[in-house]
Structure formats: structure tokens, C-alpha cells
Motif scaffolding. Structure first.
Motif, PDB file in Angstrom:
ATOM      1  N   PHE A   1      25.803   3.440 -15.063  1.00  0.00           N
ATOM      2  CA  PHE A   1      25.110   2.725 -14.287  1.00  0.00           C
ATOM      3  C   PHE A   1      24.821   1.502 -14.975  1.00  0.00           C
ATOM      4  N   SER A   2      24.489   0.497 -14.393  1.00  0.00           N
ATOM      5  CA  SER A   2      24.161  -0.828 -14.731  1.00  0.00           C
ATOM      6  C   SER A   2      22.700  -0.976 -14.231  1.00  0.00           C
ATOM      7  N   LEU A   3      21.841  -1.468 -15.131  1.00  0.00           N
ATOM      8  CA  LEU A   3      20.413  -1.407 -14.638  1.00  0.00           C
ATOM      9  C   LEU A   3      19.764  -2.655 -15.026  1.00  0.00           C
ATOM     10  N   PRO A   4      19.611  -3.404 -13.825  1.00  0.00           N
ATOM     11  CA  PRO A   4      19.373  -5.044 -14.210  1.00  0.00           C
ATOM     12  C   PRO A   4      17.989  -5.092 -14.660  1.00  0.00           C
ATOM     13  N   TYR A   5      16.991  -4.076 -14.263  1.00  0.00           N
ATOM     14  CA  TYR A   5      15.709  -4.292 -14.589  1.00  0.00           C
ATOM     15  C   TYR A   5      15.163  -3.037 -15.419  1.00  0.00           C
ATOM     16  N   ALA A   6      15.797  -2.778 -16.370  1.00  0.00           N
ATOM     17  CA  ALA A   6      15.677  -1.636 -17.105  1.00  0.00           C
ATOM     18  C   ALA A   6      14.099  -1.652 -18.047  1.00  0.00           C
ATOM     19  N   TRP A   7      13.759  -2.787 -18.773  1.00  0.00           N
ATOM     20  CA  TRP A   7      12.606  -2.602 -19.323  1.00  0.00           C
ATOM     21  C   TRP A   7      11.920  -4.043 -19.508  1.00  0.00           C
ATOM     22  N   GLN A   8      10.475  -3.967 -19.800  1.00  0.00           N
ATOM     23  CA  GLN A   8       9.806  -5.225 -19.569  1.00  0.00           C
ATOM     24  C   GLN A   8       9.257  -5.772 -20.913  1.00  0.00           C
ATOM     25  N   GLY A   9       9.377  -7.159 -20.924  1.00  0.00           N
ATOM     26  CA  GLY A   9       8.715  -7.607 -22.256  1.00  0.00           C
ATOM     27  C   GLY A   9       9.518  -9.016 -22.460  1.00  0.00           C
ATOM     28  N   SER A  10       9.541  -9.266 -23.785  1.00  0.00           N
ATOM     29  CA  SER A  10      10.305 -10.602 -24.160  1.00  0.00           C
ATOM     30  C   SER A  10      11.415 -10.098 -25.322  1.00  0.00           C
ATOM     31  N   ASN A  11      12.051 -11.373 -25.640  1.00  0.00           N
ATOM     32  CA  ASN A  11      13.154 -10.974 -26.748  1.00  0.00           C
ATOM     33  C   ASN A  11      12.501 -10.465 -27.905  1.00  0.00           C
ATOM     34  N   SER A  12      11.162 -10.570 -27.955  1.00  0.00           N
ATOM     35  CA  SER A  12      10.616 -10.178 -29.437  1.00  0.00           C
ATOM     36  C   SER A  12      10.171  -8.737 -29.234  1.00  0.00           C
ATOM     37  N   LEU A  13       9.640  -8.534 -28.151  1.00  0.00           N
ATOM     38  CA  LEU A  13       8.624  -7.225 -28.085  1.00  0.00           C
ATOM     39  C   LEU A  13       8.855  -6.642 -26.285  1.00  0.00           C
ATOM     40  N   GLY A  14       8.993  -5.479 -26.347  1.00  0.00           N
ATOM     41  CA  GLY A  14       9.020  -4.944 -24.837  1.00  0.00           C
ATOM     42  C   GLY A  14       8.734  -3.344 -24.949  1.00  0.00           C
ATOM     43  N   THR A  15       8.664  -2.924 -23.549  1.00  0.00           N
ATOM     44  CA  THR A  15       8.550  -1.414 -23.551  1.00  0.00           C
ATOM     45  C   THR A  15       9.558  -1.056 -22.275  1.00  0.00           C
ATOM     46  N   TYR A  16      10.110   0.022 -22.525  1.00  0.00           N
ATOM     47  CA  TYR A  16      10.943   0.882 -21.593  1.00  0.00           C
ATOM     48  C   TYR A  16      10.254   1.976 -21.313  1.00  0.00           C
ATOM     49  N   HIS A  17      10.403   2.125 -19.808  1.00  0.00           N
ATOM     50  CA  HIS A  17       9.520   3.650 -19.442  1.00  0.00           C
ATOM     51  C   HIS A  17      10.515   4.287 -18.469  1.00  0.00           C
ATOM     52  N   LEU A  18      10.695   5.563 -18.627  1.00  0.00           N
ATOM     53  CA  LEU A  18      11.603   6.173 -17.818  1.00  0.00           C
ATOM     54  C   LEU A  18      10.967   7.343 -17.361  1.00  0.00           C
ATOM     55  N   SER A  19      11.157   7.588 -15.960  1.00  0.00           N
ATOM     56  CA  SER A  19      10.718   8.944 -15.134  1.00  0.00           C
ATOM     57  C   SER A  19      11.912   9.847 -14.742  1.00  0.00           C
ATOM     58  N   ILE A  20      11.717  10.851 -15.094  1.00  0.00           N
ATOM     59  CA  ILE A  20      12.777  11.863 -14.702  1.00  0.00           C
ATOM     60  C   ILE A  20      12.207  12.967 -13.698  1.00  0.00           C
ATOM     61  N   LYS A  21      12.686  12.753 -12.351  1.00  0.00           N
ATOM     62  CA  LYS A  21      11.991  13.683 -11.344  1.00  0.00           C
ATOM     63  C   LYS A  21      12.786  14.895 -11.101  1.00  0.00           C
ATOM     64  N   ASP A  22      12.151  15.937 -11.511  1.00  0.00           N
ATOM     65  CA  ASP A  22      12.905  17.293 -11.340  1.00  0.00           C
ATOM     66  C   ASP A  22      13.050  17.900  -9.855  1.00  0.00           C
ATOM     67  N   GLN A  23      13.807  18.908  -9.718  1.00  0.00           N
ATOM     68  CA  GLN A  23      13.995  19.599  -8.393  1.00  0.00           C
ATOM     69  C   GLN A  23      13.325  21.093  -8.977  1.00  0.00           C
ATOM     70  N   PRO A  24      12.376  21.783  -8.021  1.00  0.00           N
ATOM     71  CA  PRO A  24      11.897  23.137  -8.672  1.00  0.00           C
ATOM     72  C   PRO A  24      12.974  24.011  -8.392  1.00  0.00           C
ATOM     73  N   THR A  25      13.173  24.890  -9.620  1.00  0.00           N
ATOM     74  CA  THR A  25      14.464  25.697  -9.702  1.00  0.00           C
ATOM     75  C   THR A  25      13.988  26.956 -10.373  1.00  0.00           C
ATOM     76  N   ILE A  26      14.675  27.860  -9.851  1.00  0.00           N
ATOM     77  CA  ILE A  26      14.319  29.320 -10.741  1.00  0.00           C
ATOM     78  C   ILE A  26      14.654  29.485 -12.260  1.00  0.00           C
ATOM     79  N   VAL A  27      15.729  28.563 -12.736  1.00  0.00           N
ATOM     80  CA  VAL A  27      16.061  28.464 -14.077  1.00  0.00           C
ATOM     81  C   VAL A  27      15.471  26.932 -14.286  1.00  0.00           C
ATOM     82  N   PRO A  28      14.542  26.703 -15.245  1.00  0.00           N
ATOM     83  CA  PRO A  28      14.333  25.462 -15.702  1.00  0.00           C
ATOM     84  C   PRO A  28      15.392  24.445 -16.075  1.00  0.00           C
ATOM     85  N   THR A  29      15.563  23.147 -15.664  1.00  0.00           N
ATOM     86  CA  THR A  29      16.332  22.070 -16.057  1.00  0.00           C
ATOM     87  C   THR A  29      16.107  21.728 -17.338  1.00  0.00           C
TER      88      THR A  29
END
Length: 653
Positions: free
Chosen positions: A555-583
Motif C-alpha cells: 500500500f501507499s499511505l498518503p496520510y500515515a502520520w501527523q507532525g512536522s519534519n522534526s517530530l510526529g506521531t504515527y497511530h495504527l488501529s487493527i480491527k480484528d474479526q471475532p474468530t474461534i482461534v485468536p488472530t
């Protein structure tokens, strides 16, 4: 000029002396801050153990320490270095940390004391004899609202804590505090919202009726699993009544072409299944509110009495319920059911006991109803609360309501099964729909590898590797669990017993573009769409028994993280699907060139200064935060460069 030089010669030593003297109150403040942090930790442990008295004492001890730190931070000697550029940021941070500590510990003490004062303490908050304690929740409303206000203010103060030009101990303290607040604030907000709105959910003014939808994840659907039975759950002034479970096939359909779709995009994705008109396929989407909306629409158009919402539960919920009660013996089941064996029984063994397709839904519905009744009658107190919180927190109980205020409360609590908001940063979600008609998802083990290379301009390139291992036995005889299902749509596939055929969808962050999708180095065909504001890529996977199917997405992510050229934060959320065996998942995040990683979410490891890694089981929504920055000189130069290159005044044309 000579007077100026002499003046400087006098003032500098004086300031230096006062700065040295200021170390004494600064040291005292640091000691109280550390003692307050330790007291808070002990109070939290006591609260989790259910010891309200010890927890309240711990919160009050922490409050005293933070107040002492604030007093030391207000010592006049600390005001001298506070006047100096750069140096003054540290005393300000100490005072802010102290004030935040006072807010959090006093709020914890107030809420804990209020719960301890209830008849039975924590037990007073859980259902008893099948009734939700409406009056108790209403009594707790004011103290919970005040605690939320204090946490909100603390979060604002924490965001203002300096991360540059202060000692690293101050930076680490601020990072830890912000991380803890990011974990705690949603819980406090949701508790406040739920306490204010649960009486409405519990029918305090008039009875409420909810569509109770058991999901079977051995045959996966987007929000959890196949819907084969349903019940109407009624709550009247807190009293819960679960009606008999019925076969969902008995419900009328809204035929394709006549169903109302929320958007053309959803119709394009799920129109072939008639998800908006057939409740059996309403939960093909991974977004809980969308699935609930489909059910509400079909029910209210075809039934005389409307419903007030939808509650999805999967078989894992039975495990949590039995963890809060004793085992249960059910006629026709060869052994007592308990938290350790109920999932295997309902997901696999029950199919050997009841071979008739006509009788099986009734039998499984009876098992679910008896376990639910046992929970309502026997479970109470801390065990009941933990069971409900864990089941909903892991996405095994999903609640959606028609009432907007109640729906907002469920959203704040994170129990609607919704995809994260598009403003939350980067997203990864993998959703499978079983289209083979068998129960092979009981044997599927899923693993994700997400590797992200952040770029200095806020973009990123990411590689997602998704693998499905089918552990079903090979060479088995046809059966209800292993298939193959004799549907006319499946004849062309000529599936064998235990073979999986799934429609797998991958969702990625806002604006992301798919660069490639490959399997064994060859292109993997996908169709594209959009759901809940996210890009979605769907493909068909056929997985024979004892094999692993792996697809690599770039993937190419155009809005991956926020901040400046000196300091910033990347936030990631992983949405799981309820399964019998944990992902399971492995995460690797690489800092931009010339930058390092200065902070990560608890549980992540920083390797080589520029890579953050994590491995483990996913929950409903697993989140990660990574802060990247340049060295102190690099940050100063970058900030100066940004200042000089950005226009100060712009003129409209």
C-alpha cells in the motif's frame, strides 16, 4: 558598556546560585511525584482485585503525594530558573505533572468511595436475579460525570507538556502519562456515557425490545459468524427476559431490488447477498452499526412491533458467562458444560450429537438460552462484571441502539463493533465471509504481518502479509462440519471435505492506494470498493485442508502520520474479526530516514533506535502509537527551516 559587563558579572553568579538552590525543591517535587505514581499503581491493582477500601486509601495517598509535589513545585526558588529560556520549561512541566496527578488520584478516590458506599460494593453494579440495577446506576451519575471532567482536563494539560528542550526524564514522564490517559480516557468517557444512558437501555420508562442475534464463527461473517437463530430480548425497568430462539429462516425477506440501502457503495459490495433485505446475510459487513441497521430495517418493515436495537453475541460469550457461574448440565449433552469446553461443544461436538439440520438450530438455541438464564440468575458481583466487560471488550458482545443518545454511549464505550473513525490514523482490517457453507473456520489459523516504512513528508509505504492455515483433516469423509455443501452456486468449485472457500476483504487507512497484491509472486485478483470511509480490496481464496494460503498486499499511505519534519506521531488501529482461534499479528514500524523512535505504546520494543516491533494476539481493536523525532540539533534546525520557508503573511488574489 563597562557597567553592563559588570552587571552581567554580578547577575550570572547570583542566578547560578539560585539555580543550585532550586535543585532542592525540584528534587523534593521529583520524590513526591515518584511516590504518587507508585501509590496510584497500588491503588489500581487493589481496584482490579476488587478491594475497594485499599484502592480508595491508595488513591488518597497518591493525592497527598501529588499535592506535596505541587507545593514543592510552587517554591519561590523554582520561579527563578522558570524565568530563563529553555530551563524554565522543566519547572513548568513539574507543576503540570503534579496538578494532573492530583486530578486523577482525587477522581479515583471519589469514584471508588462512591462504589464502596453502595450496598454490597461492586456487587451492586452487576445484574442480580435477572435485573439491571437501574437505580444504582442513576445514583452514580454525578460522581462519574465529575471524574470524567477531571480526566478531560488532565488530558488537555498532558498534551501541553514539553517534549523538547527538557531533560529526558521529563519527556518520559510526559509520554507515560499521555499513554495512560489515552488508555483511561475512553474508559472514563464510556463509563460516564453508559451510566447516564443505561437506564434508557434497561427500559426505565417503557419496555425495550432488542433483536438478539447469536453468531456462529465456525462459519464466518463480517461481524462474527452465521446467523441461524434469533430471539427477542425484552428489558422492562431493568428486568431481563429472553424469548424463545427461533429459526432465522422463518423471517420474511425484502426481495432484492426493493431493499433500502444506506449507500450505493454498500449495495455494490453486498447487493449480491441481499444483505439489506435478508437478515441471514445482514452481517456480511465488518461494521457492526451497518449490520445492525440492516436488521432493524428489515424487521421494522416486516414485523408489527419495532425493535429498539440489535445485540450480536457469538459462542465465545457463553465461555465468559460460564466463567462467572458453575458448570451446567443440559439434557442431551454427554458432559457438564463449563468455560473450558462450551466453545468446542457448540462449535464442533454438537454437530455429532444432533445430525438433523431441522433440529440443530433449536438444540443450539436451547443451549444458549439455558446458559444465558444461568448467568442471569447466578452470576453477580465482580465475576459477572468482569465477564461482561471482557466479552464486550473483545468484540464478542456487540450492542447497537435505535435511540441516538444510547447509540452515542455505546459508540463511546467501543462496543458497537464499528470500524474506527477515519480520523484515527492508519487502519488495517481483514474480514472473511465463508461462502462454502461448511464450518471449516473452526480449523483456520490467521496471522498478519504489517510492515510500515514512514517517510519524512508524512506519507508511508506498507506491506501487509495475510496468511490462513487450514488445519482441517485431509482425506476425511463428507460431513456437516467439513462439507462439502451441495449448493448450486458451489458446484463449479467441486470442493472437497474440509476445504475453505472464502471472500476475504482487506481495509486500509484513509486515502490508501493498493500498489500490488500477490500470491506466490503472481498477481492476486481483487475487486475494489469503499466502506465507512476506508478503501477495501476483496478477493476469493480457496484453501484445501492442511495447506496455508498467503497473500501480500503493498500500500501507499498518503496520510500515515501527523507532525512536522522534526517530530510526529504515527497511530495504527487493527480491527480484528471475532474468530474461534485468536488472530496473531507481527507489527514492524520503521522511522523516516534521519529520525529515531522516542516513544511507543506499552508492549512494543524499540530496536536499533529506528524500528518498533510487536507480536501477539489481536483483540477487537488493537492500537499502537509511535513517536518519531530527530535529535535535538536536528529538531532545532528543522523547526528553523520550517519557519524560514513557510510564509508569514499571505495575500489573497
Amino acid at each position: 558598556m563597562r557597567r553592563i559587563v559588570v552587571g552581567i558579572g554580578i547577575v550570572v553568579p547570583v542566578i547560578g546560585l539560585l539555580s543550585v538552590l532550586s535543585l532542592i525543591p525540584a528534587s523534593s517535587a521529583k520524590g513526591h511525584l515518584e511516590a504518587g505514581k507508585d501509590a496510584l499503581s497500588k491503588a489500581q491493582t487493589a481496584l482490579l482485585d476488587g478491594d475497594l477500601v485499599e484502592a480508595a486509601d491508595g488513591f488518597e495517598a497518591a493525592q497527598a503525594e501529588f499535592e506535596a509535589a505541587a507545593s514543592a513545585g510552587n517554591n519561590p526558588l523554582l520561579h527563578i530558573p522558570a524565568l530563563l529560556p529553555l530551563i524554565g520549561r522543566t519547572p513548568d512541566a513539574v507543576r503540570t505533572l503534579s496538578d494532573i496527578g492530583v486530578r486523577l488520584s482525587s477522581s479515583g478516590a471519589s469514584v471508588t468511595r462512591a462504589i464502596a458506599a453502595l450496598p454490597g460494593g461492586l456487587d451492586a453494579l452487576s445484574p442480580r436475579d435477572g435485573r439491571i440495577p437501574v437505580e444504582t446506576l442513576q445514583d452514580l451519575g454525578p460522581v462519574m460525570a465529575e471524574a470524567r471532567a477531571q480526566f478531560e482536563q488532565a488530558a488537555v494539560q498532558a498534551e501541553g507538556l514539553a517534549t523538547t528542550l527538557v531533560p529526558h526524564q521529563v519527556v518520559e514522564a510526559g509520554d507515560l502519562l499521555r499513554a495512560k490517559l489515552r488508555q483511561a480516557l475512553p474508559i472514563v468517557r464510556s463509563a460516564d456515557e453508559l451510566i447516564r444512558n443505561l437506564p434508557e437501555f434497561a427500559g426505565v420508562d417503557s419496555p425495550k425490545h432488542y433483536f438478539l442475534a447469536p453468531q456462529n464463527p465456525t462459519e464466518l461473517r463480517g461481524t462474527g459468524g452465521l446467523l441461524s437463530t434469533y430471539s427477542i430480548l425484552t428489558i422492562d425497568n431493568g428486568l431481563i427476559d429472553v424469548g424463545p430462539f427461533e429459526d432465522v429462516k422463518k423471517l420474511p425477506l425484502i426481495f432484492s431490488g426493493q431493499a433500502e440501502w444506506p449507500s450505493p457503495g454498500l449495495e455494490a459490495i453486498y447487493g449480491s447477498f441481499n444483505s439489506a433485505g435478508d437478515i441471514r446475510f445482514s452481517n456480511m459487513t465488518p461494521d457492526g452499526p451497518t449490520a445492525a441497521g440492516f436488521i432493524e430495517n428489515v424487521w421494522n418493515q416486516t414485523q408489527p412491533e419495532p425493535i429498539d436495537g440489535v445485540i450480536f453475541v457469538d459462542v465465545q460469550t457463553l465461555r465468559f458467562m460460564l466463567s462467572a457461574t458453575d458448570g451446567i448440565e443440559i439434557k442431551g449433552v454427554p458432559y457438564p458444560l463449563n468455560e473450558k469446553n462450551v466453545v468446542d461443544f457448540v462449535s464442533k461436538d454438537a454437530y455429532d450429537i444432533v445430525s438433523s439440520d431441522r433440529d440443530r438450530p433449536d438444540f443450539l438455541g436451547l443451549v444458549g438460552q439455558l446458559v444465558f438464564d444461568r448467568f442471569l440468575k447466578q452470576a453477580h458481583g465482580d465475576r459477572a462484571l468482569r465477564a461482561l466487560v471482557q466479552a464486550s471488550g473483545d468484540g464478542h458482545i456487540i450492542l447497537n441502539a435505535v435511540d441516538p443518545a444510547l447509540q452515542a454511549a455505546f459508540t463511546a464505550a467501543g462496543i458497537t463493533g464499528a470500524l474506527p473513525p477515519t480520523t484515527a490514523g492508519d487502519l488495517v482490517a481483514v474480514s472473511v465471509n465463508n461462502i462454502a457453507g461448511n464450518k471449516v473456520d473452526y480449523f483456520i489459523h490467521r496471522h498478519l504481518i504489517y510492515d510500515v516504512q514512514l517517510q519524512a513528508d508524512g506519507t508511508a509505504e506498507a506491506t501487509l502479509t495475510v496468511s490462513f492455515e487450514n488445519t482441517a483433516p485431509s482425506g476425511a469423509e463428507p460431513s456437516y462440519v467439513l462439507g462439502p455443501f451441495e449448493g448450486k452456486e458451489l458446484r463449479a468449485y467441486a470442493l472437497g471435505p474440509g476445504e475453505a472457500l472464502q471472500r476475504a476483504a482487506v481495509l486500509c487507512g484513509t486515502g490508501c492506494e493498493l500498489l500490488s497484491a500477490t500470491r506466490d509472486g503472481e498477481p492476486f485478483g481483487v475487486s475494489t470498493g469503499a466502506e465507512a470511509g476506508f478503501s477495501e480490496f476483496r478477493g476469493i481464496m480457496r484453501i484445501p485442508p492442511q495447506t496455508t494460503y498467503e497473500v501480500v498486499y503493498r500500500f501507499s499511505l498518503p496520510y500515515a502520520w501527523q507532525g512536522s519534519n522534526s517530530l510526529g506521531t504515527y497511530h495504527l488501529s487493527i480491527k480484528d474479526q471475532p474468530t474461534i482461534v485468536p488472530t496473531t499479528a507481527s507489527i514492524r514500524i520503521h522511522a523516516p530516514a534521519g529520525m529515531s523512535i522516542s516513544y511507543t505504546t506499552d508492549g512494543m520494543k524499540i530496536e536499533g533506535g529506528s524500528q518498533a516491533t510487536w507480536s501477539g494476539d489481536l483483540t477487537d481493536i488493537t492500537t499502537f502509537d509511535v513517536r518519531v523525532q530527530r535529535g535535538i540539533l536536528g529538531r532545532a534546525w528543522s523547526d528553523l527551516s520550517d519557519f524560514l520557508t513557510e510564509p508569514v503573511i499571505t495575500f489573497g488574489g
